[in-house]
Scaffold this active site. Sequence first.
Site, PDB file in Angstrom:
ATOM      1  N   CYS A 163      65.048  39.672  40.105  1.00 33.21           N
ATOM      2  CA  CYS A 163      63.723  38.914  39.512  1.00 33.21           C
ATOM      3  C   CYS A 163      63.536  37.702  40.488  1.00 33.21           C
ATOM      4  CB  CYS A 163      64.264  38.492  38.187  1.00 33.21           C
ATOM      5  SG  CYS A 163      63.983  36.841  37.807  1.00 33.21           S
TER       6      CYS A 163
ATOM      7  N   CYS B  58      64.388  34.135  39.664  1.00 36.47           N
ATOM      8  CA  CYS B  58      65.740  34.039  39.628  1.00 36.47           C
ATOM      9  C   CYS B  58      65.915  33.737  41.332  1.00 36.47           C
ATOM     10  CB  CYS B  58      66.286  35.126  39.220  1.00 36.47           C
ATOM     11  SG  CYS B  58      65.878  35.565  37.575  1.00 36.47           S
TER      12      CYS B  58
ATOM     13  N   ARG C 280      94.387  17.337  57.986  1.00 37.16           N
ATOM     14  CA  ARG C 280      93.356  17.017  59.182  1.00 37.16           C
ATOM     15  C   ARG C 280      93.793  17.784  60.188  1.00 37.16           C
ATOM     16  NH1 ARG C 280      91.875  11.534  60.410  1.00 37.16           N
ATOM     17  NH2 ARG C 280      89.598  12.569  60.059  1.00 37.16           N
TER      18      ARG C 280
ATOM     19  N   HIS D   1      80.571  19.764  66.766  1.00 35.45           N
ATOM     20  CA  HIS D   1      79.482  18.530  66.741  1.00 35.45           C
ATOM     21  C   HIS D   1      79.142  17.906  68.440  1.00 35.45           C
ATOM     22  CE1 HIS D   1      79.146  18.431  62.551  1.00 35.45           C
ATOM     23  NE2 HIS D   1      80.413  18.096  62.498  1.00 35.45           N
TER      24      HIS D   1
ATOM     25  N   TRP E 253      75.520  19.465  61.004  1.00 33.27           N
ATOM     26  CA  TRP E 253      75.687  18.161  60.291  1.00 33.27           C
ATOM     27  C   TRP E 253      75.638  18.601  58.801  1.00 33.27           C
ATOM     28  CZ3 TRP E 253      71.455  15.984  57.761  1.00 33.27           C
ATOM     29  CH2 TRP E 253      71.788  15.025  56.954  1.00 33.27           C
TER      30      TRP E 253
ATOM     31  N   HIS F 137      78.364  21.037  57.457  1.00 37.84           N
ATOM     32  CA  HIS F 137      79.450  20.156  57.345  1.00 37.84           C
ATOM     33  C   HIS F 137      79.708  19.300  56.030  1.00 37.84           C
ATOM     34  CE1 HIS F 137      82.852  17.617  59.914  1.00 37.84           C
ATOM     35  NE2 HIS F 137      83.431  17.937  58.666  1.00 37.84           N
TER      36      HIS F 137
ATOM     37  N   VAL G 163      80.302  21.362  53.187  1.00 37.44           N
ATOM     38  CA  VAL G 163      81.686  21.701  52.898  1.00 37.44           C
ATOM     39  C   VAL G 163      82.416  20.659  52.591  1.00 37.44           C
ATOM     40  CG1 VAL G 163      83.799  22.339  54.142  1.00 37.44           C
ATOM     41  CG2 VAL G 163      81.667  23.651  54.754  1.00 37.44           C
ATOM     42  N   ASN G 164      82.056  19.311  52.984  1.00 37.67           N
ATOM     43  CA  ASN G 164      82.561  18.066  52.425  1.00 37.67           C
ATOM     44  C   ASN G 164      82.482  18.011  51.031  1.00 37.67           C
ATOM     45  OD1 ASN G 164      83.141  17.459  55.064  1.00 37.67           O
ATOM     46  ND2 ASN G 164      81.932  16.000  55.544  1.00 37.67           N
TER      47      ASN G 164
ATOM     48  N   LYS H  27      86.772  12.872  51.564  1.00 40.90           N
ATOM     49  CA  LYS H  27      85.595  13.538  52.082  1.00 40.90           C
ATOM     50  C   LYS H  27      84.111  12.998  51.359  1.00 40.90           C
ATOM     51  CE  LYS H  27      87.489  17.480  53.697  1.00 40.90           C
ATOM     52  NZ  LYS H  27      88.761  16.779  54.073  1.00 40.90           N
TER      53      LYS H  27
END
Length: 812
Positions: free
Chosen positions: A80, A83, A414, A425, A484, A487, A490-491, A506
């Site tokens: 749809c 949607c 980390r 980056h 950026w 990322h 994800v954070n 984060k």
Amino acid sequence: MARSLGRAGATSRCSSRKTVTGRAMVTAYWLCVCVLVPACVKAGLYTSSDQVLLLSPDNVHTLLVNSSAAMVVEFYASWCGHCIAFSPVYKKLARDIKEWKPAVNLAALDCAAEENRKICIDYKIRGYPTVKFFHAYSKADAVGQEFKGVSRDVRDLRHKIIDKLETHSEPWPPACPPLEPTSQAEIDHFFETNSVHHLALIFEDFSSYIGREVTLDLLQFENIAVRRVLKTEDALVTKLGVTEFPSCYLYYPGGNFTKLHVQIEARTFYALALQKLPGVVRSGRPPAVPGDDLKNSTDESWKPFNSSRVYMADLESTLYYSLYVEVAAHTVISGEALTALKKYISVLSKHFPGRPVVMNLLKSVNSWLQSQTADQISYDALEDILDNTAQMPNAALPDDTKWVGCQGSQPHLRRYPCGLWTLFHVLTVQAKNSTASDPLEVLDAMKRYIHIFFGCRQCAEHFGNMVDSLVEVKTLSSAILWLWAKHNRVNNRIAGALSEDPQFPKIQWPSPEMCSACHTVTDNGEHRWNTEEVLAFLLTYFSSSRILTDYLESDRQMLEKQKDRNARYQRDLEAEKHVERKTREASDPGAHPLLSQPNEQEEEEEGEEEGEEEEEEEEEDEAVADGYEDGGEAAPAALSEMKGKPEPTPWIHPESLVGRSRRKAHRRPSIVGMRPRGQQEDIVDLDSFVNQHYKARAVELASSNRVKRRMLQRQKELEPQPVFRLGMELDAALGMVGLQPMEEDFDMDVRQRQEEGRSYRGSWISVLSIGFSKLDISLCVILYLLSFFFLLSMYLYFKKRLRLRRAKTTLT
Ligand SMILES: Cc1cc2nc3c(=O)[nH]c(=O)nc-3n(C[C@H](O)[C@H](O)[C@H](O)COP(=O)(O)OP(=O)(O)OC[C@H]3O[C@@H](n4cnc5c(N)ncnc54)[C@H](O)[C@@H]3O)c2cc1C
Ligand SMILES: *[C@@H]1O[C@H](CO)[C@@H](O)[C@H](O)[C@H]1NC(C)=O
Ligand SMILES: *[C@@H]1O[C@H](CO)[C@@H](O)[C@H](O)[C@H]1NC(C)=O
Ligand SMILES: *[C@@H]1O[C@H](CO)[C@@H](O)[C@H](O)[C@H]1NC(C)=O
């Protein structure tokens, strides 16, 4: 091997979609691909990366019935159009109210899927999309309350959810703090009944939702409570002298208070500032301690650093880890992996802002790699270049990791993934500064690298779900911003996860303190990034001129270590050969005529060990592929360890695997010193001891013989024990036919080796001994000679007898 290739092939089709433009086409493509390729499971319009619970007949009842959190469910049909258009809004909502999950969670169900149809009928779904609210502790027959007129505005949806939450009579969702406005009376007794450090009061209009939103934003944090105070609560307003609505005050026992200073009086700024107050920690996480105490939890000494700077030590450590550990997990690199590696190295050699000694090495690796025309290379061959065994002057890589800005408060936090983000980056920023021609060059290399080599398979999968939007990247600047934004996504997703270092929470980066100009709000008070400012900030933050070189090893140290390493390796090789020769001589005194030429022998031994090594590599490679397949998210080398254990974290941190996948290290004979790189917790050390591996130098040579050698190897595998047995000897004798194909090998060997000016006889031994130990060979030769003499004597005997008989007959 075949399986791994199949898998890689399948997934590559999922990720190499940037050429397809247009959302419809992408969707159609996805549908096709997902039907054809079961490897890339994508249920309907949402994936596991979207922070939306994916409902199915198996989990719908456990999630919707008697849940301790309220539930918002989108019932949709994947075909749809509305949607499809709504799904980005719903995903954004999920990211926006991620912190509210314990109180109210989001879910989605695809009614277009055959198996879900009955559920949608049961819940009385008539049109798509339908968004329904389910109270906490809903009964099994509850069909939910429908949100009238599905809004496309996240803020609007958020407010609707709060309205619904407030309709809860008992039982109230236990994780949800009170949302109603507070009063002077409650505040007066607040600290008698609550043991929090901070009480934040948000003064606002009756119609404002900020107070309630911030209350929910902080519900997963300890030591803080948030209450809304209405403008009409005169006693408190006068007491604190509040003139601005909204505004936020921190209230302490004894009636002390201070205003919370934020850049803009808006939800996001309040939430960020409150989360950072001293003593405020995410529930269930250890309390944050000041930086200096960190050194106690890791083996290495803590290196003080400035957390708003980039360190070259992290970038070089990332290079080391990626090239010496992650890529090393692939003993043979071919096809898609080879392309990925070539692109990665090419980008590094172009844009890595390294010192000359590192750049020289990267450039030499790059030119070597780009000149490889074969469709596969062995990792060992690559490692020779990385090690600079050719002794090119002034070219080296560090031989270990040394994390600085990426230090974690625990050894498993980390480090490498932090370094990898930082590296890419920096590379996107460098590409812009050097005005590279292809805006996608760096991101494409990153995408491929993550897809093939990044040990965190779950991360790779999530990242793979995000690379669709690479089609939007048209300029070098948008490439920087794309990375950026992803990322930050994800954070947002993993904030509060076990992989988060409590010392380095984060955040949506950069924080207002780091770059206030980056943050702004829309007219209706929603947080908005000022992307021009963000770009300017990123260009400075990651620029090569600002990278700090603290804690770096000097060029000279690095070069000396490299020289030592290579020299030591040569010595080890000699020593090992010497030992082996001695053993052989002892076990086989004087029987072998060729033993009198040690020099030739030595060279050939090396050649033959290469063959064995090649063999083993292939098998290990299969094991690695298997590991990826059933282990999914763990780095392959950790698999054998992890099997059977419940998974404590979403991802076993690769850093804990340093040294394990350092293949060459454990392939080296363990009786002589290994290179001191990382820890040497070799899982397969026993193998290495038995097989006596050596460095492969003539890979092409070895690979030309691989098939046949493999055949011989199989024979060897059938042997029950490496111990010499007579039955085996017979096998070998009978196997003369089986050995036949070796002749071809042999010829090739000879030809190639003669070109190299090596002796014929040596290669003969080399070929014969493939798959057999020296002992086997010597015994074989003895037996051969014995049988020869036996036959000869028989022949002579019979000949003599014949002659005797003939003589007799002539006599008679
Ligand atoms: C491609 C990829 C996917 C990942 N996926 C997952 C996953 O699905 N699940 C999981 O648990 N872990 C995942 N990780 C690991 C996770 O993202 C972190 O790298 C890891 O938890 C270490 O976090 P950190 O605190 O060091 O900060 P990181 O997130 O690694 O960031 C490193 C540094 O970059 C800077 N930074 C932070 N945000 C930004 C930004 N938006 N833009 C620019 N610079 C920024 C900060 O200075 C920070 O210290 C992934 C890593 C990568 C490289
Ligand atoms: C619902 O859950 C609560 C606790 O979470 C439990 O006490 C109760 O028995 C459950 N009710 C049903 C009907 O399952
Ligand atoms: C950490 O170690 C130092 C000494 O090295 C010690 O003084 C300090 O108390 C320790 N901190 C913790 C939290 O254990
Ligand atoms: C860290 O770096 C920033 C930006 O260069 C600087 O403003 C700040 O003073 C530094 N902090 C420390 C503790 O050196």
